[in-house]
Motif scaffolding. Sequence first.
Motif, short mmCIF file in Angstrom:
data_model
loop_
_atom_site.label_atom_id
_atom_site.label_comp_id
_atom_site.label_asym_id
_atom_site.label_seq_id
_atom_site.Cartn_x
_atom_site.Cartn_y
_atom_site.Cartn_z
N VAL A 1 1.02 -1.27 -0.14
CA VAL A 1 0.00 0.07 -0.09
C VAL A 1 1.03 1.32 -0.08
O VAL A 1 1.80 1.41 0.94
N LEU A 2 0.91 1.84 -0.95
CA LEU A 2 1.34 3.01 -0.96
C LEU A 2 0.04 4.54 -0.76
O LEU A 2 -0.41 4.45 -0.93
N THR A 3 1.20 5.33 -0.08
CA THR A 3 0.43 6.86 0.54
C THR A 3 0.62 7.94 0.13
O THR A 3 1.85 7.54 0.38
N VAL A 4 -0.25 8.65 -0.51
CA VAL A 4 0.27 9.97 -1.08
C VAL A 4 0.07 10.86 -0.84
O VAL A 4 -1.52 11.32 -0.15
N ARG A 5 0.42 12.31 -0.51
CA ARG A 5 0.23 12.77 0.87
C ARG A 5 0.99 14.26 -0.16
O ARG A 5 2.08 14.22 -0.15
N ARG A 6 -0.56 15.39 -0.24
CA ARG A 6 0.63 16.70 -0.90
C ARG A 6 0.91 17.32 -0.12
O ARG A 6 0.79 17.82 1.14
N TRP A 7 2.13 18.11 0.18
CA TRP A 7 2.83 19.47 0.44
C TRP A 7 3.16 20.27 0.29
O TRP A 7 3.09 20.48 -0.95
N ARG A 8 2.45 21.07 0.71
CA ARG A 8 2.25 22.86 -0.39
C ARG A 8 2.39 23.49 0.95
O ARG A 8 1.85 23.93 1.46
N GLY B 1 5.63 28.40 -1.12
CA GLY B 1 6.04 27.87 -2.38
C GLY B 1 6.10 26.94 -3.32
O GLY B 1 6.58 26.12 -4.04
N ALA B 2 6.71 25.77 -2.42
CA ALA B 2 6.89 24.39 -2.39
C ALA B 2 5.30 23.53 -2.57
O ALA B 2 4.44 24.26 -2.13
N ASP B 3 6.11 22.10 -3.97
CA ASP B 3 4.71 22.15 -4.21
C ASP B 3 4.95 20.54 -4.45
O ASP B 3 5.26 20.29 -5.97
N ARG B 4 4.55 19.29 -3.77
CA ARG B 4 4.84 18.19 -3.85
C ARG B 4 4.02 17.93 -3.02
O ARG B 4 3.63 17.55 -2.24
N LEU B 5 4.62 15.99 -3.91
CA LEU B 5 3.52 15.16 -3.47
C LEU B 5 4.76 13.97 -2.85
O LEU B 5 5.87 13.80 -3.12
N TYR B 6 4.35 13.32 -1.41
CA TYR B 6 5.50 12.48 -0.78
C TYR B 6 4.88 11.43 -0.78
O TYR B 6 3.16 11.28 -0.40
N VAL B 7 5.22 10.47 -0.74
CA VAL B 7 5.04 8.68 -1.66
C VAL B 7 5.54 7.42 -0.14
O VAL B 7 7.19 7.97 0.17
N THR B 8 4.21 7.22 0.57
CA THR B 8 5.84 6.42 1.74
C THR B 8 4.33 5.19 1.34
O THR B 8 3.29 4.57 1.08
N ARG B 9 5.31 3.92 1.82
CA ARG B 9 4.96 2.17 2.01
C ARG B 9 3.87 2.53 3.00
O ARG B 9 4.08 2.90 4.31
N GLY B 10 3.05 1.21 2.80
CA GLY B 10 2.24 0.78 4.18
C GLY B 10 3.32 0.49 5.62
O GLY B 10 2.44 1.25 6.92
N GLN C 1 0.51 9.41 -10.58
CA GLN C 1 -0.65 9.78 -11.06
C GLN C 1 -1.99 9.34 -10.60
O GLN C 1 -3.57 10.29 -11.07
N ALA C 2 -2.20 8.58 -10.21
CA ALA C 2 -3.99 8.02 -9.19
C ALA C 2 -3.89 9.54 -8.25
O ALA C 2 -5.33 9.43 -8.54
N TYR C 3 -3.10 10.22 -7.00
CA TYR C 3 -3.62 11.13 -6.76
C TYR C 3 -3.57 12.23 -7.61
O TYR C 3 -5.16 12.68 -7.56
N LEU C 4 -2.85 13.17 -8.64
CA LEU C 4 -3.40 13.61 -9.24
C LEU C 4 -4.83 13.53 -9.91
O LEU C 4 -5.88 14.59 -10.06
N LEU D 1 -4.41 9.62 -0.58
CA LEU D 1 -5.20 8.67 -1.32
C LEU D 1 -3.59 7.15 -1.23
O LEU D 1 -2.29 7.61 -0.54
N ALA D 2 -4.27 6.86 -0.81
CA ALA D 2 -3.89 5.01 -0.10
C ALA D 2 -4.44 4.56 -1.48
O ALA D 2 -5.08 3.72 -1.76
N MET D 3 -2.96 3.76 -2.24
CA MET D 3 -3.05 2.81 -3.41
C MET D 3 -2.31 1.75 -3.95
O MET D 3 -1.60 1.57 -2.38
#
Length: 260
Positions: free
Chosen positions: A4-11, A14-23, A54-57, A64-66
């Motif tokens: 399971v990968l979890t995607v979180r957005r950090w803004r 001025g920065a805008d990133r997606l961080y992905v972590t495992r279960g 891609q799924a998160y966006l 998002l947990a995928m």
Amino acid sequence: MEDVLTVRRWRRYGADRLYVTRGTGARVGSVDLQSGEVVVDDPLLEGRLRRAAQAYLRADVTELAMTVPAPGVGALDPVDESALQAWLGGDDWDTIDLAAIRGERGSSVRTRLERMADEGWQVVHDVPLGRQGSLVEHLVVGPGGIFTVAERRHAGQHVVVEGRTLRVDGCSTSYLRDARLEAARVRDALLAAACAAVNVRGVVVVQGELEMRTVQPGHDAFAISRQDLQTVFRALPVRLDPARIAAIAHVARQSSTWSH
């Protein structure tokens, strides 16, 4: 086996990133949504990171947990692979076209606002409001006044605005209320920074099938479709002269204005 990968957005700042972590909580990597740079801790996980991003966006959610195949597991069978690719929109998993996914090929909210610069409008993006990590997507200062602008994506859904209520496929949302509260916080910060007699209104830009049952631009918060954004702003009555616009925009660009 699956992971399971979890995607979180950090803004912030001025920065805008997606961080992905495992279960397990272990970090997989990140995607910079401004530059498109992909950073992955383990090269074997890059394909999974890109799928999750891609799924998160596409989902337009806060988190998002995928579920994806665990590292070292063979390819999906043809049926599952076709289904997953169809869900992701048929794109190549090894390519994240951020401009296309976020609708920023010459028609994003950011681009549309910046195109009004020649008409006296100034825009400050990603304003860090307060100490809790909140961001104002766009703060707009121009002849028609001062506005906070936030985009809400509901492609293919029916969005109805009536009075002070915005509904998506029949379900009420807090979008207009949130826009009013955000505008009030921005007004208070500008007043505290010595911008006298300022009024700030909230704007919700809707990507979707928008039905307007109430004429709103005079309200303290209102919704418009993305394609009508420039038209509505240009039609607003003049409230601020160029000198006042420049002064307020200057204050809005100071980090000290928003640090309280």
